[in-house]
Design a protein around this motif. Structure first.
Motif, mmCIF file in Angstrom:
data_model
loop_
_atom_site.group_PDB
_atom_site.id
_atom_site.type_symbol
_atom_site.label_atom_id
_atom_site.label_comp_id
_atom_site.label_asym_id
_atom_site.label_seq_id
_atom_site.Cartn_x
_atom_site.Cartn_y
_atom_site.Cartn_z
ATOM 1 N N ASP A 1 60.576 89.250 37.086
ATOM 2 C CA ASP A 1 60.177 88.666 38.361
ATOM 3 C C ASP A 1 60.325 87.150 38.244
ATOM 4 N N PHE A 2 61.381 86.614 38.857
ATOM 5 C CA PHE A 2 61.684 85.195 38.717
ATOM 6 C C PHE A 2 60.537 84.320 39.200
ATOM 7 N N GLU A 3 59.977 84.626 40.367
ATOM 8 C CA GLU A 3 58.899 83.802 40.929
ATOM 9 C C GLU A 3 57.667 83.809 40.034
ATOM 10 N N LYS A 4 57.320 84.973 39.526
ATOM 11 C CA LYS A 4 56.169 85.083 38.630
ATOM 12 C C LYS A 4 56.406 84.279 37.353
ATOM 13 N N ASN A 5 57.609 84.387 36.787
ATOM 14 C CA ASN A 5 57.948 83.657 35.572
ATOM 15 C C ASN A 5 57.969 82.150 35.815
ATOM 16 N N GLN A 6 58.460 81.736 36.997
ATOM 17 C CA GLN A 6 58.492 80.319 37.346
ATOM 18 C C GLN A 6 57.076 79.759 37.454
ATOM 19 N N LYS A 7 56.165 80.504 38.083
ATOM 20 C CA LYS A 7 54.770 80.071 38.205
ATOM 21 C C LYS A 7 54.108 79.976 36.830
ATOM 22 N N LEU A 8 54.390 80.943 35.976
ATOM 23 C CA LEU A 8 53.833 80.933 34.626
ATOM 24 C C LEU A 8 54.338 79.716 33.851
ATOM 25 N N TYR A 9 55.627 79.433 33.966
ATOM 26 C CA TYR A 9 56.214 78.268 33.288
ATOM 27 C C TYR A 9 55.562 76.981 33.787
ATOM 28 N N GLU A 10 55.424 76.850 35.107
ATOM 29 C CA GLU A 10 54.822 75.650 35.679
ATOM 30 C C GLU A 10 53.369 75.493 35.225
ATOM 31 N N TRP A 11 52.636 76.597 35.169
ATOM 32 C CA TRP A 11 51.252 76.546 34.716
ATOM 33 C C TRP A 11 51.176 76.078 33.258
ATOM 34 N N MET A 12 52.036 76.639 32.397
ATOM 35 C CA MET A 12 52.022 76.244 30.988
ATOM 36 C C MET A 12 52.436 74.786 30.826
ATOM 37 N N TYR A 13 53.419 74.337 31.618
ATOM 38 C CA TYR A 13 53.860 72.946 31.544
ATOM 39 C C TYR A 13 52.724 72.006 31.954
ATOM 40 N N ASN A 14 52.059 72.325 33.057
ATOM 41 C CA ASN A 14 50.942 71.492 33.516
ATOM 42 C C ASN A 14 49.812 71.476 32.494
ATOM 43 N N GLU A 15 49.553 72.599 31.870
ATOM 44 C CA GLU A 15 48.524 72.673 30.824
ATOM 45 C C GLU A 15 48.892 71.769 29.649
ATOM 46 N N ALA A 16 50.153 71.781 29.246
ATOM 47 C CA ALA A 16 50.604 70.934 28.136
ATOM 48 C C ALA A 16 50.486 69.460 28.500
ATOM 49 N N VAL A 17 50.785 69.099 29.748
ATOM 50 C CA VAL A 17 50.660 67.714 30.184
ATOM 51 C C VAL A 17 49.194 67.295 30.170
ATOM 52 N N GLN A 18 48.297 68.165 30.648
ATOM 53 C CA GLN A 18 46.863 67.853 30.662
ATOM 54 C C GLN A 18 46.306 67.704 29.243
ATOM 55 N N LEU A 19 46.835 68.497 28.314
ATOM 56 C CA LEU A 19 46.396 68.403 26.921
ATOM 57 C C LEU A 19 47.083 67.249 26.184
ATOM 58 N N LYS A 20 47.968 66.553 26.888
ATOM 59 C CA LYS A 20 48.715 65.409 26.354
ATOM 60 C C LYS A 20 49.591 65.786 25.167
ATOM 61 N N VAL A 21 50.097 67.018 25.192
ATOM 62 C CA VAL A 21 51.042 67.469 24.179
ATOM 63 C C VAL A 21 52.440 66.984 24.557
ATOM 64 N N ILE A 22 52.724 66.959 25.854
ATOM 65 C CA ILE A 22 53.981 66.417 26.364
ATOM 66 C C ILE A 22 53.645 65.452 27.490
ATOM 67 N N PRO A 23 54.385 64.475 27.792
ATOM 68 C CA PRO A 23 55.606 64.078 27.108
ATOM 69 C C PRO A 23 55.288 63.453 25.753
ATOM 70 N N LEU A 24 56.214 63.602 24.838
ATOM 71 C CA LEU A 24 56.024 63.069 23.496
ATOM 72 C C LEU A 24 56.059 61.543 23.526
ATOM 73 N N LYS A 25 55.207 60.933 22.714
ATOM 74 C CA LYS A 25 55.191 59.473 22.636
ATOM 75 C C LYS A 25 56.489 58.984 22.004
ATOM 76 N N ASN A 26 56.917 59.676 20.957
ATOM 77 C CA ASN A 26 58.155 59.312 20.281
ATOM 78 C C ASN A 26 58.959 60.606 20.083
ATOM 79 N N PRO A 27 59.913 60.879 20.958
ATOM 80 C CA PRO A 27 60.653 62.144 20.889
ATOM 81 C C PRO A 27 61.397 62.372 19.575
ATOM 82 N N LEU A 28 61.757 61.296 18.873
ATOM 83 C CA LEU A 28 62.512 61.454 17.632
ATOM 84 C C LEU A 28 61.614 61.591 16.404
ATOM 85 N N GLU A 29 60.311 61.559 16.611
ATOM 86 C CA GLU A 29 59.389 61.699 15.487
ATOM 87 C C GLU A 29 59.552 63.082 14.855
#
Length: 90
Positions: A38-66
């Motif tokens: 289910d593309f829509e369900k998977n897209q919502k799940l991806y967006e939720w996980m991305y937003n969670e990572a941003v809130q936890l300050k896991v991404i964006p990386l401070k130094n991507p080459l670290e």
């Protein structure tokens, strides 16, 4: 022993023991194989996980080459491992 936990409501969690793991695994594999993507369900799940990572300050990386030097060493090591020989077909 394998256990599966099922929440019946918010406070009550019931524990079930899986007695025949092979049968359970076959059931689970067939369930996954027959479930359509289910593309829509998977897209919502991806967006939720991305937003969670941003809130936890896991991404964006401070130094991507670290740590890239470690990643390169691991990649070289994995690529240098010989592959198992192919079975001969008669």
């Amino acid at each position: 022993m394998w256990y599966i936990y099922i929440k019946k409501n918010r406070n009550l969690e019931t524990e079930y023991m899986i007695r025949n793991y092979k049968k359970y695994k076959e059931f689970e594999d067939s369930l996954i194989a027959n479930e359509k993507a289910d593309f829509e369900k998977n897209q919502k799940l991806y967006e939720w996980m991305y937003n969670e990572a941003v809130q936890l300050k896991v991404i964006p990386l401070k130094n991507p080459l670290e740590g890239i030097d470690t990643d390169i060493r691991i990649a070289k090591l994995l690529n240098s491992v010989s592959k198992p020989p192919k079975k001969a077909s008669y």
